[in-house]
Design an enzyme around this catalytic site. Structure first.
Site, PDB file in Angstrom:
ATOM      1  N   GLN A   1      23.929  38.542 -15.304  1.00 23.41           N
ATOM      2  CA  GLN A   1      24.307  39.611 -16.224  1.00 23.41           C
ATOM      3  C   GLN A   1      23.827  39.332 -17.642  1.00 23.41           C
ATOM      4  OE1 GLN A   1      26.377  37.687 -14.545  1.00 23.41           O
ATOM      5  NE2 GLN A   1      28.115  36.969 -15.778  1.00 23.41           N
TER       6      GLN A   1
ATOM      7  N   ASN B   1      20.984  28.416 -13.301  1.00 17.76           N
ATOM      8  CA  ASN B   1      21.156  28.198 -11.868  1.00 17.76           C
ATOM      9  C   ASN B   1      20.287  29.158 -11.061  1.00 17.76           C
ATOM     10  OD1 ASN B   1      22.433  30.691 -11.977  1.00 17.76           O
ATOM     11  ND2 ASN B   1      24.502  29.844 -11.835  1.00 17.76           N
TER      12      ASN B   1
ATOM     13  N   GLN C   1      17.506  11.040 -13.885  1.00 17.44           N
ATOM     14  CA  GLN C   1      17.235  12.359 -13.324  1.00 17.44           C
ATOM     15  C   GLN C   1      18.134  12.653 -12.137  1.00 17.44           C
ATOM     16  OE1 GLN C   1      15.186  14.591 -14.988  1.00 17.44           O
ATOM     17  NE2 GLN C   1      15.513  12.854 -16.343  1.00 17.44           N
TER      18      GLN C   1
ATOM     19  N   HIS D   1      21.451  14.569 -12.629  1.00 17.65           N
ATOM     20  CA  HIS D   1      21.491  15.999 -12.942  1.00 17.65           C
ATOM     21  C   HIS D   1      22.142  16.784 -11.806  1.00 17.65           C
ATOM     22  CE1 HIS D   1      19.587  16.660 -16.785  1.00 17.65           C
ATOM     23  NE2 HIS D   1      18.622  15.821 -16.485  1.00 17.65           N
TER      24      HIS D   1
ATOM     25  N   GLU E   1       7.386  16.528 -13.465  1.00 15.21           N
ATOM     26  CA  GLU E   1       7.940  17.021 -14.723  1.00 15.21           C
ATOM     27  C   GLU E   1       7.928  15.900 -15.770  1.00 15.21           C
ATOM     28  OE1 GLU E   1      12.148  18.998 -16.313  1.00 15.21           O
ATOM     29  OE2 GLU E   1      12.092  17.892 -14.423  1.00 15.21           O
ATOM     30  N   HIS E   2       8.513  14.760 -15.443  1.00 19.87           N
ATOM     31  CA  HIS E   2       8.542  13.589 -16.323  1.00 19.87           C
ATOM     32  C   HIS E   2       7.776  12.447 -15.652  1.00 19.87           C
ATOM     33  CE1 HIS E   2      12.475  15.719 -16.950  1.00 19.87           C
ATOM     34  NE2 HIS E   2      12.089  15.638 -18.209  1.00 19.87           N
TER      35      HIS E   2
ATOM     36  N   ASP F   1      14.214  13.670 -23.824  1.00 16.40           N
ATOM     37  CA  ASP F   1      15.196  14.724 -23.584  1.00 16.40           C
ATOM     38  C   ASP F   1      15.926  15.126 -24.857  1.00 16.40           C
ATOM     39  OD1 ASP F   1      14.811  15.283 -20.951  1.00 16.40           O
ATOM     40  OD2 ASP F   1      16.515  14.140 -20.205  1.00 16.40           O
TER      41      ASP F   1
ATOM     42  N   HIS G   1     -17.070  56.719 -22.886  1.00 15.39           N
ATOM     43  CA  HIS G   1     -17.246  55.394 -23.479  1.00 15.39           C
ATOM     44  C   HIS G   1     -18.645  55.271 -24.095  1.00 15.39           C
ATOM     45  CE1 HIS G   1     -13.651  54.251 -21.285  1.00 15.39           C
ATOM     46  NE2 HIS G   1     -13.704  53.018 -21.794  1.00 15.39           N
TER      47      HIS G   1
END
Length: 447
Positions: free
Chosen positions: A200, A223, A268, A271, A336-337, A370, A429
């Site tokens: 939302q 999420n 990591q 998480h 990613e890392h 981070d 054109h």
């Protein structure tokens, strides 16, 4: 509870390595069909009913029932009050991190974010104009954990880029507001902030309501519902990326203390259960020591259960035949890392092509990136570092081509354009170009 960290052990020398590794690496970004349908319903409902729908979903999903949207907007005074109320050490840390993040992104803007132009010999001007977006929305996760660092990483580059308005949304289940998140919004220069989340909130930012203005782009992780909503509103607004579970890959030569590497893998894994921690190393004995350290250190971790599930479900310790092979495998993964945990990190850095962020040397823990090193921590996941980049100033700017054709230039360009346009069957054109010629030819008739 007797928790054990038991990540899979693989060797590149094994004939079955590729198949075993692919099975461990795989993570599907496809969301559940039920989530997709629920998100579609929420987006349509918010688009049709605006604030009324947002209020109903906020009550249903966050347990926060209020009668008007004004009760969900955080004033600048409330943000400043949160900043003033947090401990002095946290205030200092926020400000220091914000200074470093701002300094890095200001340097990024100077290097890549300026317009340019040049003139041909005939006086024709060609170039590019760089302008900031007018209004952006930043999504800050809430609920299980609070992420003030995400506020800094999303809002500051937008601010540096020159974005006119930065609208923050953050869920506050049961109305519990995290003061450090609010303080970070104050430090980062957020324009307006609302205590809403989920699909939302994404819908409100994308379509606008009578209270929340529609934005041009939405950034920030969330999420599965948030990810599905961002995917669906793309095209109406821009988005940064669809983020998957967090990842770390440690490329180790065996010279870093094993406890350091074990804790970096934990950083990591803590998480969530789907996060992935990978170690690549040519020293089998060192891998054994890291494995031992994982289990020795695990019981003391507050999020030990999550770490254990992550490592047991997706963790991998890989014995490679060489550091060169480890670098090649890292490029296949495109993490990613990427930590180059080596006594000679600059020896291996030239071999590394694909990663969201590269952390060089034993003292460069991923956690420093981070929070406060300066570069952005919003990074591509799930192998998308092969073709995408960290969030930056450039994500909050757009580029317009500049073309100013001189009278002399029109004589040359007009003939070229007309010939190609007639070839495509687009007479208008062609004729528009020919009318600028000193000698206007008769119009060709093409089928």
């Amino acid at each position: 509870m007797n928790l054990v960290a038991n990540p899979v052990r693989l060797s590149t020398a094994s004939s079955t390595f590729d198949a075993e590794f692919k099975a461990r690496l795989h993570w599907s970004a496809d969301t559940d069909a039920a989530i997709e349908q629920r998100v579609a319903d929420i987006l349509l409902d918010v688009q049709r009913r605006g604030d009324t729908a947002v209020l109903e979903y906020t009550a249903r999903f966050d347990g926060l029932s209020v009668s008007a949207m004004s009760a969900l907007e955080l004033s600048q005074a409330e943000l400043k009050a949160a900043f003033d109320a947090i401990p002095a050490a946290q205030r200092a840390a926020l400000q220091a991190a914000a200074r470093r993040v701002r300094s890095y992104h200001e340097a990024q803007k100077k290097a890549n974010g300026e317009g340019w132009s040049y003139r041909d010999e005939d006086g024709t001007l060609l170039g590019q104009k760089v302008t900031p977006l007018d209004r952006v929305g930043i999504y800050v996760p809430g609920g299980k954990a609070a992420y003030p660092s995400s506020v800094l990483m999303n809002a500051i580059p937008a601010h540096v880029a020159g974005v006119g308005e930065i609208i923050m949304v953050v869920p506050t289940p049961k109305g519990e507001k995290n003061p450090l998140v609010l303080a970070a919004a104050y430090v980062a220069g957020v324009t307006r902030a609302f205590t809403i989340g989920g699909a939302q909130a994404v819908a409100a930012l994308a379509y606008g309501t009578s209270t929340i203005p529609a934005v041009d782009k939405i950034t920030g992780p969330g999420n599965a519902y948030v990810a599905a909503a961002k995917r669906r509103v793309f095209g109406t607004v821009g988005i940064d990326m669809i983020a998957g579970p967090s990842e770390i890959l440690v490329l180790a030569d065996g010279s870093t203390p094993v406890d350091w590497v074990a804790m970096d893998l934990f950083s990591q894994a803590e998480h969530d259960e789907l996060a992935q921690s990978i170690l690549l190393c040519p020293d089998a004995a060192y891998i054994d020591q890291v494995h031992e350290a994982l289990n020795r250190l695990l019981p003391a971790m507050p999020r030990a259960e999550i770490i254990a599930k992550s490592l047991n479900g997706r963790g991998v310790l890989i014995h490679t035949r060489s550091m060169e092979e480890a670098c090649a495998l890292s490029n296949r993964i495109a993490p990613e890392h990427l930590e180059v945990s080596s006594s000679q990190p600059h020896e291996w850095e030239p071999l590394l092509k694909h990663a969201g962020a590269i952390f060089l040397g034993a003292y460069t823990s991923e956690s420093l990136g981070d929070y406060c090193a300066g570069p952005n921590h919003v990074l591509p996941t799930s192998g998308t570092a092969r073709f995408s980049s960290p969030l930056g100033v450039y994500d909050f700017q757009k580029r317009s081509s500049l073309i100013e054709v001189s009278e002399q230039g029109a004589q040359t360009l007009g003939r070229i354009a007309a010939e190609l346009a007639y070839g495509e069957g687009l007479q208008a054109h062609a004729r528009a170009a020919e009318m600028r010629l000193h000698t206007v030819p008769d119009m060709k008739v093409t089928k």
